[in-house]
Enzyme design. Structure first.
Site, short mmCIF file in Angstrom:
data_model
loop_
_atom_site.label_atom_id
_atom_site.label_comp_id
_atom_site.label_asym_id
_atom_site.label_seq_id
_atom_site.Cartn_x
_atom_site.Cartn_y
_atom_site.Cartn_z
N CYS A 164 44.23 9.45 4.24
CA CYS A 164 45.13 8.38 4.67
C CYS A 164 45.51 8.66 6.12
CB CYS A 164 46.37 8.34 3.79
SG CYS A 164 47.65 7.20 4.38
N CYS A 194 67.08 -0.01 6.27
CA CYS A 194 65.62 -0.04 6.32
C CYS A 194 65.07 -1.41 5.97
CB CYS A 194 65.03 1.02 5.39
SG CYS A 194 65.48 0.80 3.67
#
Length: 419
Positions: free
Chosen positions: A166, A372
């Site tokens: 990743c 967030c």
């Protein structure tokens, strides 16, 4: 009676409009809204409808770009490549976008949410954190498919897309993890901490009680690698926290956010502060340093492991008092002294009306809101405005490059005190 439309599986030629909250852009077709992933404003694409519940909108993935926008780039991850059609990893939203343009899109989303949900027009600039757009994710959760292969789920799906690497995950974190098989249907928590240690935990889902109706699934955690205690450094302190507990995912985020919170809070020596949803105590440490031995900081946190970590990590700061429990209950207690400043870092859904009302009722001079989710932040800002607070400053950071997510730190000031 008109039948509900069902466009799932249809291919549409779409002209892409503005970016929207959620990692997609908006298009319109035959009077309906289409939320399209893997696009940019101003593009013309061919999109495959992936979800349609028959209302005024549906969802689609771009599968071919007919006219590209200037900000489009080749994705650094092969699992985000358009040639895969809808068989793409759901972990990243903006791999196809130049990093500077990603920040512009995120700024547009934050500004639009503040305007639409709070009625506030405020300039927004999303700043990068050190380290670049790749190899920043230090904490990652993987799913395991029916063959035991680890990977990430496709967007809005339980389907697992197997991975070997990743590119947004820090170097070394997945070594020896994606190259082997695991318990089918389990999940893996992987953390590479600030000292370079890697911690891997496998979570297997089991049913408690008899099978069938009434059985309750539980997760069994098994440490596979590491001690389970992550060691981090931020705000001039060393931290020991549970490896699968909460800590900022970007290696530079905790230090930077602590600096911003300290600057916005500016609690006077001998003053009082609340640190709500305080986690393991990062912001409470900053506030404790500001108020000094004669002041007081009340940290409120509901997670049992986070409370234990906070008590251990802040044991040298007697002016910080850790309270275990739900924020909405504890802030209403008369035993908690009224604060000069409140810092809150609520979960993604935001603080909500009851918590905002309790904070406003205590009448702090300043509120520092760490968020967030732009929509949740905007809703909370709107609620604070209704209690006489104004948005005085906003700083936003690209703490999650290649994804839709953005971290905002907002300063709200009491207008009634100024009048």
């Amino acid at each position: 009676m008109n039948e509900k439309p069902d466009w799932k599986g249809r291919r549409l030629r779409l002209e892409i409009g503005a970016v929207a909250h959620g990692g997609h852009c908006v298009a319109r077709h035959e009077g309906r809204v289409v939320f399209v992933r893997h696009t940019l404003p101003g593009e013309t694409v061919e999109a495959l409808v992936t979800e349609d519940r028959g209302g005024g909108f549906c969802r689609a993935d771009a599968v071919a770009v007919l006219e590209a926008a200037p900000g489009r780039v080749e994705p650094p991850c092969p699992l985000a490549d358009m040639s895969r059609g809808t068989d793409r990893c759901g972990g990243c939203d903006w791999q196809h976008v130049d990093p500077a343009v990603q920040r512009e899109l995120k700024a547009a989303v934050v500004g639009e949410q503040l305007s639409r949900l709070a009625g506030v027009e405020h300039p927004v600039e999303v700043l990068p954190l050190p380290g670049g757009p790749l190899r920043w994710r230090s904490r990652v959760r993987l799913a395991v498919d029916e063959s035991g292969r680890p990977g990430f789920r496709a967007h809005r799906s339980h389907r697992v897309v197997p991975v070997r690497d990743c590119p947004i995950t820090v170097e070394g974190a997945l070594d020896g993890v994606t190259s082997r098989t695991w318990t089918p249907g389990s999940e893996l928590g992987v953390t590479r901490d600030g000292s370079g240690g890697v911690h891997v935990t496998e979570y297997s889902v089991r049913s408690r009680g008899s099978a069938g109706r009434g059985a309750r699934p539980t997760k069994r955690a098994r440490k596979v690698r590491g001690t389970g205690t992550a060691h981090e450094t931020a705000a001039g302190r060393e931290w020991s926290v549970r490896s699968d507990g909460f800590w900022q995912v970007h290696p530079a985020a905790a230090e930077r956010f602590a600096e911003v919170v300290a600057r916005m809070a500016d609690v006077p020596s001998g003053g009082r502060a609340w640190d709500l949803y305080g986690g393991v105590g990062l912001f409470a440490a900053v506030l404790g340093r500001q108020v000094g031995p004669s002041g007081e900081v009340v940290l409120v946190e509901s997670g049992e492991s986070a409370v234990r970590d906070a008590e251990a990590n802040l044991s040298d700061l007697p002016q910080v008092r850790v309270r275990s429990g739900r924020v909405e209950r504890l802030v209403a207690e008369p035993t908690i002294p009224a604060p000069h400043v409140v810092v809150l870092d609520p979960p993604r859904k935001g603080a909500g009306g009851a918590v905002v009302e309790a904070i406003a009722g205590a009448r702090p001079r300043r509120v520092v809101h760490v968020a967030c989710d732009p929509a949740a932040l905007a809703r909370d800002v709107g609620l604070f405005q209704g209690h006489g607070y104004r948005l005085a400053r906003l700083e936003a950071f690209d703490a999650f490059p290649m994804t839709q997510h953005v971290e905002c730190i907002a300063l709200l000031e009491d207008t009634e005190r100024d009048s």
